[in-house]
Design a protein around this motif. Structure first.
Motif, PDB file in Angstrom:
ATOM      1  N   LYS A  95       1.074  -1.164   0.165  1.00  6.77           N
ATOM      2  CA  LYS A  95      -0.096  -0.323   0.103  1.00  6.77           C
ATOM      3  C   LYS A  95       0.469   1.155  -0.254  1.00  6.77           C
ATOM      4  O   LYS A  95       0.781   2.188  -0.139  1.00  6.77           O
ATOM      5  CB  LYS A  95      -0.935  -0.263   0.945  1.00  6.77           C
ATOM      6  N   ARG A  96       2.097   1.317   0.293  1.00  2.68           N
ATOM      7  CA  ARG A  96       2.824   2.538   1.004  1.00  2.68           C
ATOM      8  C   ARG A  96       3.617   3.116  -1.033  1.00  2.68           C
ATOM      9  O   ARG A  96       3.648   3.303  -1.321  1.00  2.68           O
ATOM     10  CB  ARG A  96       3.709   2.072   1.642  1.00  2.68           C
ATOM     11  N   ILE A  97       3.897   1.178  -1.468  1.00  4.11           N
ATOM     12  CA  ILE A  97       4.247   1.944  -2.551  1.00  4.11           C
ATOM     13  C   ILE A  97       2.910   2.233  -3.752  1.00  4.11           C
ATOM     14  O   ILE A  97       3.304   2.721  -4.349  1.00  4.11           O
ATOM     15  CB  ILE A  97       4.414   0.462  -3.299  1.00  4.11           C
ATOM     16  N   HIS A 100       3.114   5.306  -3.413  1.00  3.59           N
ATOM     17  CA  HIS A 100       4.075   6.560  -3.214  1.00  3.59           C
ATOM     18  C   HIS A 100       4.344   6.912  -5.053  1.00  3.59           C
ATOM     19  O   HIS A 100       4.889   7.192  -5.895  1.00  3.59           O
ATOM     20  CB  HIS A 100       5.208   6.338  -2.359  1.00  3.59           C
ATOM     21  N   GLU A 101       3.930   5.360  -5.683  1.00  2.00           N
ATOM     22  CA  GLU A 101       4.507   5.034  -6.802  1.00  2.00           C
ATOM     23  C   GLU A 101       3.529   4.950  -7.967  1.00  2.00           C
ATOM     24  O   GLU A 101       4.072   4.747  -8.903  1.00  2.00           O
ATOM     25  CB  GLU A 101       5.426   3.715  -6.644  1.00  2.00           C
ATOM     26  N   LEU A 144      -5.280   7.998  -2.096  1.00  2.00           N
ATOM     27  CA  LEU A 144      -4.090   8.253  -1.685  1.00  2.00           C
ATOM     28  C   LEU A 144      -3.535   9.519  -2.086  1.00  2.00           C
ATOM     29  O   LEU A 144      -2.558   9.117  -0.766  1.00  2.00           O
ATOM     30  CB  LEU A 144      -3.590   7.191  -3.192  1.00  2.00           C
ATOM     31  N   HIS A 145      -3.866  10.101  -2.632  1.00  2.56           N
ATOM     32  CA  HIS A 145      -2.700  11.709  -2.682  1.00  2.56           C
ATOM     33  C   HIS A 145      -3.073  12.435  -1.130  1.00  2.56           C
ATOM     34  O   HIS A 145      -2.269  12.262  -0.540  1.00  2.56           O
ATOM     35  CB  HIS A 145      -3.336  12.526  -3.210  1.00  2.56           C
ATOM     36  N   GLN A 146      -4.574  11.901  -0.330  1.00  3.62           N
ATOM     37  CA  GLN A 146      -4.542  12.466   0.748  1.00  3.62           C
ATOM     38  C   GLN A 146      -3.108  11.388   2.261  1.00  3.62           C
ATOM     39  O   GLN A 146      -2.601  12.231   2.689  1.00  3.62           O
ATOM     40  CB  GLN A 146      -5.398  12.035   1.317  1.00  3.62           C
ATOM     41  N   GLN A 147      -3.661  10.701   1.504  1.00  2.00           N
ATOM     42  CA  GLN A 147      -2.248   9.794   2.471  1.00  2.00           C
ATOM     43  C   GLN A 147      -0.870   9.925   2.316  1.00  2.00           C
ATOM     44  O   GLN A 147      -0.263  10.103   3.147  1.00  2.00           O
ATOM     45  CB  GLN A 147      -2.358   8.387   2.382  1.00  2.00           C
ATOM     46  N   TYR A 148      -0.140  10.082   0.774  1.00  2.00           N
ATOM     47  CA  TYR A 148       0.409  10.650   0.806  1.00  2.00           C
ATOM     48  C   TYR A 148       1.569  12.303   1.383  1.00  2.00           C
ATOM     49  O   TYR A 148       1.992  12.736   2.447  1.00  2.00           O
ATOM     50  CB  TYR A 148       0.788  11.037  -0.802  1.00  2.00           C
ATOM     51  N   LEU A 149       0.249  13.663   0.987  1.00  5.04           N
ATOM     52  CA  LEU A 149       0.553  14.666   1.724  1.00  5.04           C
ATOM     53  C   LEU A 149       0.451  13.680   3.666  1.00  5.04           C
ATOM     54  O   LEU A 149       1.420  14.671   4.619  1.00  5.04           O
ATOM     55  CB  LEU A 149      -1.206  15.237   1.874  1.00  5.04           C
ATOM     56  N   LYS A 150      -0.290  13.273   4.106  1.00  8.56           N
ATOM     57  CA  LYS A 150      -0.606  12.942   5.903  1.00  8.56           C
ATOM     58  C   LYS A 150       1.087  12.275   5.554  1.00  8.56           C
ATOM     59  O   LYS A 150       1.306  13.168   7.195  1.00  8.56           O
ATOM     60  CB  LYS A 150      -1.244  11.724   6.152  1.00  8.56           C
ATOM     61  N   GLU A 151       1.744  12.074   5.591  1.00  9.24           N
ATOM     62  CA  GLU A 151       2.936  11.421   5.527  1.00  9.24           C
ATOM     63  C   GLU A 151       4.040  13.009   5.001  1.00  9.24           C
ATOM     64  O   GLU A 151       5.193  12.328   5.863  1.00  9.24           O
ATOM     65  CB  GLU A 151       3.604  10.561   4.816  1.00  9.24           C
ATOM     66  N   HIS A 152       4.091  13.541   4.383  1.00  6.89           N
ATOM     67  CA  HIS A 152       5.181  14.314   3.254  1.00  6.89           C
ATOM     68  C   HIS A 152       4.775  15.690   4.338  1.00  6.89           C
ATOM     69  O   HIS A 152       5.273  16.678   3.764  1.00  6.89           O
ATOM     70  CB  HIS A 152       5.406  13.615   2.373  1.00  6.89           C
ATOM     71  N   PRO A 184      -2.376  10.885  12.310  1.00 10.54           N
ATOM     72  CA  PRO A 184      -1.437  10.015  11.628  1.00 10.54           C
ATOM     73  C   PRO A 184      -1.828   9.512  11.984  1.00 10.54           C
ATOM     74  O   PRO A 184      -1.315   7.946  10.733  1.00 10.54           O
ATOM     75  CB  PRO A 184       0.060   9.944  13.648  1.00 10.54           C
ATOM     76  N   ASN A 185      -2.241   8.291  12.508  1.00 14.05           N
ATOM     77  CA  ASN A 185      -3.256   7.244  12.493  1.00 14.05           C
ATOM     78  C   ASN A 185      -4.353   7.248  11.841  1.00 14.05           C
ATOM     79  O   ASN A 185      -5.376   6.358  11.790  1.00 14.05           O
ATOM     80  CB  ASN A 185      -3.150   6.312  13.896  1.00 14.05           C
ATOM     81  N   GLU A 186      -4.805   8.401  10.957  1.00 15.19           N
ATOM     82  CA  GLU A 186      -6.206   8.656  10.747  1.00 15.19           C
ATOM     83  C   GLU A 186      -6.368   8.673   9.056  1.00 15.19           C
ATOM     84  O   GLU A 186      -5.553   8.943   8.499  1.00 15.19           O
ATOM     85  CB  GLU A 186      -6.921  10.029  11.116  1.00 15.19           C
ATOM     86  N   ALA A 187      -7.114   7.462   8.533  1.00 15.47           N
ATOM     87  CA  ALA A 187      -7.470   7.346   7.629  1.00 15.47           C
ATOM     88  C   ALA A 187      -9.077   8.701   6.896  1.00 15.47           C
ATOM     89  O   ALA A 187      -8.890   9.395   7.442  1.00 15.47           O
ATOM     90  CB  ALA A 187      -7.897   6.454   6.631  1.00 15.47           C
ATOM     91  N   PRO A 188      -8.856   9.060   5.917  1.00 19.74           N
ATOM     92  CA  PRO A 188      -9.731  10.272   4.894  1.00 19.74           C
ATOM     93  C   PRO A 188     -11.043   9.184   4.615  1.00 19.74           C
ATOM     94  O   PRO A 188     -11.336  10.288   4.216  1.00 19.74           O
ATOM     95  CB  PRO A 188      -8.491  10.273   3.460  1.00 19.74           C
ATOM     96  N   THR A 189     -11.337   8.414   5.449  1.00 16.55           N
ATOM     97  CA  THR A 189     -12.722   7.662   5.055  1.00 16.55           C
ATOM     98  C   THR A 189     -13.881   8.726   5.576  1.00 16.55           C
ATOM     99  O   THR A 189     -14.773   9.536   4.804  1.00 16.55           O
ATOM    100  CB  THR A 189     -12.981   6.685   6.496  1.00 16.55           C
ATOM    101  N   ALA A 190     -13.159   9.360   6.618  1.00 12.36           N
ATOM    102  CA  ALA A 190     -14.864   9.952   6.860  1.00 12.36           C
ATOM    103  C   ALA A 190     -14.855  11.568   6.262  1.00 12.36           C
ATOM    104  O   ALA A 190     -15.474  11.655   5.353  1.00 12.36           O
ATOM    105  CB  ALA A 190     -14.525  10.847   8.487  1.00 12.36           C
ATOM    106  N   PHE A 191     -13.830  12.244   5.455  1.00 15.51           N
ATOM    107  CA  PHE A 191     -13.381  12.926   4.542  1.00 15.51           C
ATOM    108  C   PHE A 191     -14.296  12.401   3.168  1.00 15.51           C
ATOM    109  O   PHE A 191     -15.138  13.409   3.215  1.00 15.51           O
ATOM    110  CB  PHE A 191     -12.239  13.730   4.374  1.00 15.51           C
ATOM    111  N   TYR A 192     -13.811  11.958   2.903  1.00 10.57           N
ATOM    112  CA  TYR A 192     -14.852  10.799   1.278  1.00 10.57           C
ATOM    113  C   TYR A 192     -16.309  10.734   1.441  1.00 10.57           C
ATOM    114  O   TYR A 192     -16.821  10.796   0.664  1.00 10.57           O
ATOM    115  CB  TYR A 192     -13.820  10.254   1.280  1.00 10.57           C
ATOM    116  N   LYS A 193     -16.024  10.242   3.104  1.00 11.63           N
ATOM    117  CA  LYS A 193     -17.782   9.896   3.327  1.00 11.63           C
ATOM    118  C   LYS A 193     -18.899  11.386   2.852  1.00 11.63           C
ATOM    119  O   LYS A 193     -19.604  11.443   2.591  1.00 11.63           O
ATOM    120  CB  LYS A 193     -17.914   9.496   4.463  1.00 11.63           C
TER     121      LYS A 193
END
Length: 228
Positions: A128-130, A133-134, A189-197, A206-215
Motif C-alpha cells: 500500500k505504501r508503494i 508513493h509510486e 492515495l493523495h491524502q495519505q501521501y500528504l499526511k506523510e510528507h 498520524p493514524n487517521e485515514a481520510p475515510t470521514a472526509f470522503y464520506k
C-alpha cells in the motif's frame, strides 16, 4: 474480515508478465522482495540487478518473468487493486441497501491497510505504501495508451466502474459518477501521501485515514443523509 479470500487467486492480465510469478517459488520471491526493495529505495533507484542481489539470483532470471521494471510496477499495482476489489465485493455482497453498500465501499477504498495472512509472500501494508508513493509512475508515461490497449489497467478501471455503479444506485440523477469515483480512489492515495510528507497541509492525524472526509464529500455531493 474473515479469511474469505483464502481460496481465491489474484488474477493479473498475462500481457503484463512473461511468466506468471505465482507459478514458481522464484517468481513469488521476486514479487515479495521487489515490494520490500522498492519500499526501501524507491522505484526510480530500483533495478533488476539490485533485486537479483537481494534474492541471490541472476538478474537474467528476473527478466524471464518481467520485460522491465515498469511492467513489474504495473503487476504490483494490478495485484493491489485486484486484492482491494475482492475485499469490496465480499464486504457488500449481502448488503441490499444502496446507501449502506456505498458507505462500506468507501470504507474499503480509503481505510488504512492491514496485513492479510492469506498471501504469505506479499506484505499488503508495504505494498500500500508503494501504491501511495509510486502508483502514478505506472501510467504517467508516454506509452500509457499502448499499455491501456494491452489491458494493463483493466483491474483498476473495473474497480472504478464498480464504485461508479454504487454511486448511481444511490443517486441515478447525479451527472458525474465517474468523476466522483475517481476522486475517491485516487484522492484517498493523495491524502495519505500528504499526511506523510506534507503534514502542515494535510489535516489528518498520524493514524487517521481520510475515510470521514470522503464520506462527507460523496454523500453531501449526492445530497444523501448518512445514518450512522
Amino acid at each position: 474480515m474473515l479469511n474469505i479470500l483464502s481460496n481465491l487467486k489474484i488474477t493479473i492480465n498475462d500481457n503484463i508478465f512473461l511468466k506468471d510469478p505465482e507459478s514458481s517459488s522464484l517468481g513469488k520471491r521476486i514479487v515479495e522482495n521487489s515490494i520490500l526493495l522498492i519500499d526501501e529505495i524507491g522505484f526510480d533507484a530500483f533495478t533488476f540487478k539490485k533485486l537479483g542481489a537481494k534474492i541471490g539470483s541472476n538478474e537474467s532470471s528476473i527478466y524471464r518473468y518481467f520485460e522491465n521494471k515498469h511492467n513489474l510496477l504495473v503487476y504490483l499495482a494490478s495485484w493491489y487493486w485486484s486484492w482491494t476489489e475482492y475485499q469490496l465485493v465480499f464486504a457488500i455482497n449481502n448488503i441490499t441497501d444502496p446507501i449502506k453498500k456505498l458507505d462500506v465501499a468507501i470504507d474499503i477504498l480509503t481505510r488504512t491497510t492491514t496485513l492479510d495472512s492469506d498471501f504469505e509472500h506479499i506484505d499488503e501494508v508495504v505494498l500500500k505504501r508503494i501504491i501511495i508513493h509510486e502508483y502514478s509512475k505506472s501510467y504517467l508515461t508516454k506509452q500509457v495508451d499502448l499499455d491501456n490497449d494491452e489491458g494493463y489497467f483493466s483491474i483498476y478501471k473495473r474497480l472504478v466502474l464498480r464504485l461508479k455503479e454504487l454511486i448511481q444506485e444511490v443517486n441515478s440523477d447525479y451527472e458525474h459518477p465517474f468523476c466522483l469515483a475517481n476522486t475517491v480512489i485516487e484522492g484517498a492515495l493523495h491524502q495519505q501521501y500528504l499526511k506523510e510528507h506534507f503534514k502542515s497541509i494535510s489535516g489528518l492525524k498520524p493514524n487517521e485515514a481520510p475515510t470521514a472526509f470522503y464520506k462527507d464529500l460523496v454523500f453531501n455531493t449526492l445530497n444523501i443523509t448518512l445514518n450512522e
